[in-house]
Design a protein around this motif. Structure first.
Motif, PDB file in Angstrom:
ATOM      1  N   LEU A  10       0.863  -1.058  -0.069  1.00 38.00           N
ATOM      2  CA  LEU A  10       0.025  -0.052  -0.037  1.00 38.00           C
ATOM      3  C   LEU A  10       0.890   1.178  -0.123  1.00 38.00           C
ATOM      4  O   LEU A  10       0.615   2.325  -0.540  1.00 38.00           O
ATOM      5  CB  LEU A  10      -0.895   0.068   1.253  1.00 38.00           C
ATOM      6  CG  LEU A  10      -2.065  -0.833   1.237  1.00 38.00           C
ATOM      7  CD1 LEU A  10      -3.044  -1.059   2.249  1.00 38.00           C
ATOM      8  CD2 LEU A  10      -3.131  -0.720  -0.294  1.00 38.00           C
ATOM      9  N   VAL A  11       2.147   1.246   0.480  1.00 36.87           N
ATOM     10  CA  VAL A  11       2.976   2.289   0.811  1.00 36.87           C
ATOM     11  C   VAL A  11       3.498   2.616  -0.659  1.00 36.87           C
ATOM     12  O   VAL A  11       3.522   3.607  -1.335  1.00 36.87           O
ATOM     13  CB  VAL A  11       3.984   2.216   1.699  1.00 36.87           C
ATOM     14  CG1 VAL A  11       5.121   3.137   1.584  1.00 36.87           C
ATOM     15  CG2 VAL A  11       3.620   2.297   3.015  1.00 36.87           C
ATOM     16  N   ILE A  12       3.718   1.425  -1.329  1.00 37.01           N
ATOM     17  CA  ILE A  12       4.439   1.727  -2.765  1.00 37.01           C
ATOM     18  C   ILE A  12       3.217   2.066  -3.618  1.00 37.01           C
ATOM     19  O   ILE A  12       3.587   3.006  -4.675  1.00 37.01           O
ATOM     20  CB  ILE A  12       4.847   0.310  -3.141  1.00 37.01           C
ATOM     21  CG1 ILE A  12       6.213  -0.087  -2.365  1.00 37.01           C
ATOM     22  CG2 ILE A  12       5.184   0.290  -4.762  1.00 37.01           C
ATOM     23  CD1 ILE A  12       6.866  -1.547  -2.708  1.00 37.01           C
ATOM     24  N   LEU A  13       1.941   1.559  -3.475  1.00 34.78           N
ATOM     25  CA  LEU A  13       0.957   2.033  -4.491  1.00 34.78           C
ATOM     26  C   LEU A  13       0.795   3.706  -4.033  1.00 34.78           C
ATOM     27  O   LEU A  13       0.474   4.439  -5.128  1.00 34.78           O
ATOM     28  CB  LEU A  13      -0.323   1.436  -3.939  1.00 34.78           C
ATOM     29  CG  LEU A  13      -1.456   1.526  -4.775  1.00 34.78           C
ATOM     30  CD1 LEU A  13      -1.332   1.421  -6.387  1.00 34.78           C
ATOM     31  CD2 LEU A  13      -2.859   0.935  -4.208  1.00 34.78           C
ATOM     32  N   ALA A  14       0.835   3.973  -2.772  1.00 36.90           N
ATOM     33  CA  ALA A  14       0.465   5.479  -2.458  1.00 36.90           C
ATOM     34  C   ALA A  14       1.550   6.293  -3.384  1.00 36.90           C
ATOM     35  O   ALA A  14       1.214   7.269  -3.605  1.00 36.90           O
ATOM     36  CB  ALA A  14       0.560   5.655  -1.061  1.00 36.90           C
ATOM     37  N   ALA A  15       2.936   5.785  -3.079  1.00 35.93           N
ATOM     38  CA  ALA A  15       3.906   6.580  -3.880  1.00 35.93           C
ATOM     39  C   ALA A  15       3.713   6.531  -5.072  1.00 35.93           C
ATOM     40  O   ALA A  15       4.323   7.589  -5.742  1.00 35.93           O
ATOM     41  CB  ALA A  15       5.347   5.853  -3.540  1.00 35.93           C
ATOM     42  N   VAL A  16       3.616   5.721  -6.035  1.00 33.04           N
ATOM     43  CA  VAL A  16       3.336   5.768  -7.511  1.00 33.04           C
ATOM     44  C   VAL A  16       2.011   6.491  -7.728  1.00 33.04           C
ATOM     45  O   VAL A  16       2.255   7.254  -8.781  1.00 33.04           O
ATOM     46  CB  VAL A  16       2.906   4.225  -7.953  1.00 33.04           C
ATOM     47  CG1 VAL A  16       2.561   4.226  -9.551  1.00 33.04           C
ATOM     48  CG2 VAL A  16       4.307   3.285  -7.726  1.00 33.04           C
ATOM     49  N   GLY A  17       1.053   6.651  -7.009  1.00 36.68           N
ATOM     50  CA  GLY A  17      -0.132   7.458  -7.185  1.00 36.68           C
ATOM     51  C   GLY A  17       0.305   8.928  -7.047  1.00 36.68           C
ATOM     52  O   GLY A  17      -0.123   9.659  -8.108  1.00 36.68           O
ATOM     53  N   ALA A  18       1.174   9.082  -6.091  1.00 41.11           N
ATOM     54  CA  ALA A  18       1.627  10.598  -5.766  1.00 41.11           C
ATOM     55  C   ALA A  18       2.472  10.875  -6.994  1.00 41.11           C
ATOM     56  O   ALA A  18       2.301  12.077  -7.529  1.00 41.11           O
ATOM     57  CB  ALA A  18       2.101  10.754  -4.449  1.00 41.11           C
ATOM     58  N   ALA A  20       2.488   9.988 -10.102  1.00 40.08           N
ATOM     59  CA  ALA A  20       1.562   9.911 -11.150  1.00 40.08           C
ATOM     60  C   ALA A  20       0.766  11.231 -11.160  1.00 40.08           C
ATOM     61  O   ALA A  20       0.571  11.934 -12.267  1.00 40.08           O
ATOM     62  CB  ALA A  20       0.828   8.874 -11.473  1.00 40.08           C
ATOM     63  N   PHE A  21       0.231  11.430 -10.000  1.00 43.61           N
ATOM     64  CA  PHE A  21      -0.562  12.803  -9.806  1.00 43.61           C
ATOM     65  C   PHE A  21       0.471  14.132 -10.212  1.00 43.61           C
ATOM     66  O   PHE A  21      -0.103  15.194 -10.824  1.00 43.61           O
ATOM     67  CB  PHE A  21      -1.158  12.759  -8.317  1.00 43.61           C
ATOM     68  CG  PHE A  21      -2.176  13.939  -8.130  1.00 43.61           C
ATOM     69  CD1 PHE A  21      -3.318  14.057  -8.657  1.00 43.61           C
ATOM     70  CD2 PHE A  21      -1.577  15.076  -7.527  1.00 43.61           C
ATOM     71  CE1 PHE A  21      -4.073  15.108  -8.511  1.00 43.61           C
ATOM     72  CE2 PHE A  21      -2.347  16.381  -7.403  1.00 43.61           C
ATOM     73  CZ  PHE A  21      -3.707  16.364  -8.046  1.00 43.61           C
ATOM     74  N   GLU A  22       1.349  13.963  -9.436  1.00 44.34           N
ATOM     75  CA  GLU A  22       2.317  15.135  -9.748  1.00 44.34           C
ATOM     76  C   GLU A  22       2.931  15.352 -11.494  1.00 44.34           C
ATOM     77  O   GLU A  22       2.739  16.344 -11.881  1.00 44.34           O
ATOM     78  CB  GLU A  22       3.687  15.022  -9.099  1.00 44.34           C
ATOM     79  CG  GLU A  22       3.687  15.353  -7.584  1.00 44.34           C
ATOM     80  CD  GLU A  22       5.057  15.314  -6.791  1.00 44.34           C
ATOM     81  OE1 GLU A  22       6.035  15.352  -7.480  1.00 44.34           O
ATOM     82  OE2 GLU A  22       4.959  14.953  -5.747  1.00 44.34           O
ATOM     83  N   GLY A  23       2.919  14.117 -12.038  1.00 44.69           N
ATOM     84  CA  GLY A  23       3.253  14.217 -13.386  1.00 44.69           C
ATOM     85  C   GLY A  23       2.013  14.842 -14.314  1.00 44.69           C
ATOM     86  O   GLY A  23       2.303  15.400 -15.441  1.00 44.69           O
ATOM     87  N   LEU A  24       0.746  14.427 -13.758  1.00 45.88           N
ATOM     88  CA  LEU A  24      -0.376  14.796 -14.486  1.00 45.88           C
ATOM     89  C   LEU A  24      -0.719  16.353 -14.285  1.00 45.88           C
ATOM     90  O   LEU A  24      -1.233  16.974 -15.135  1.00 45.88           O
ATOM     91  CB  LEU A  24      -1.575  14.154 -14.081  1.00 45.88           C
ATOM     92  CG  LEU A  24      -1.615  12.956 -14.379  1.00 45.88           C
ATOM     93  CD1 LEU A  24      -2.811  11.749 -13.823  1.00 45.88           C
ATOM     94  CD2 LEU A  24      -1.738  12.355 -16.059  1.00 45.88           C
ATOM     95  N   MET A  25       0.082  16.883 -13.202  1.00 50.01           N
ATOM     96  CA  MET A  25      -0.333  18.293 -12.936  1.00 50.01           C
ATOM     97  C   MET A  25       0.666  19.402 -13.724  1.00 50.01           C
ATOM     98  O   MET A  25       0.546  20.433 -13.269  1.00 50.01           O
ATOM     99  CB  MET A  25      -0.417  18.470 -11.276  1.00 50.01           C
ATOM    100  CG  MET A  25      -1.458  17.924 -10.645  1.00 50.01           C
ATOM    101  SD  MET A  25      -3.193  18.538 -11.261  1.00 50.01           S
ATOM    102  CE  MET A  25      -4.010  17.094 -12.111  1.00 50.01           C
ATOM    103  N   VAL A  26       1.601  18.904 -14.296  1.00 56.29           N
ATOM    104  CA  VAL A  26       2.502  19.705 -14.794  1.00 56.29           C
ATOM    105  C   VAL A  26       1.913  20.653 -15.852  1.00 56.29           C
ATOM    106  O   VAL A  26       1.181  19.990 -16.894  1.00 56.29           O
ATOM    107  CB  VAL A  26       3.510  18.905 -15.733  1.00 56.29           C
ATOM    108  CG1 VAL A  26       4.616  19.697 -16.183  1.00 56.29           C
ATOM    109  CG2 VAL A  26       4.498  18.200 -14.395  1.00 56.29           C
TER     110      VAL A  26
END
Length: 73
Positions: A10-18, A20-26
């Motif tokens: 779950l920690v790895i999943l949260a890190a990947v999600g964060a 990806a979210f940062e990449g989408l917000m560029v």
């Protein structure tokens, strides 16, 4: 052990999600043409492999290849 593994995943999943979210917000990050071409090729191959595997699954199921062997004595 299961709880530790689940928490770790779950920690790895949260890190990947964060990430990806940062990449989408560029702002103003256009996708180059070769990126669109590669995505299209990848999706096409994914669909082709999926359809092929599902057709093999149905073919083997209807022909009886998935049945256990019948031993005649």
């Amino acid at each position: 052990m299961r709880i530790a593994t689940s928490v770790g995943l779950l920690v790895i999943l949260a890190a990947v999600g964060a990430y990806a979210f940062e990449g989408l917000m560029v702002p103003d990050a256009p996708v180059p043409t070769y990126g669109i071409v590669m995505f299209t090729i990848g999706i096409t191959l994914l669909v082709a492999v999926s359809v092929g595997l599902m057709s093999l699954l149905f073919y083997s199921s209807r022909r009886g290849y998935d049945e256990p062997p019948h031993i005649k004595r």
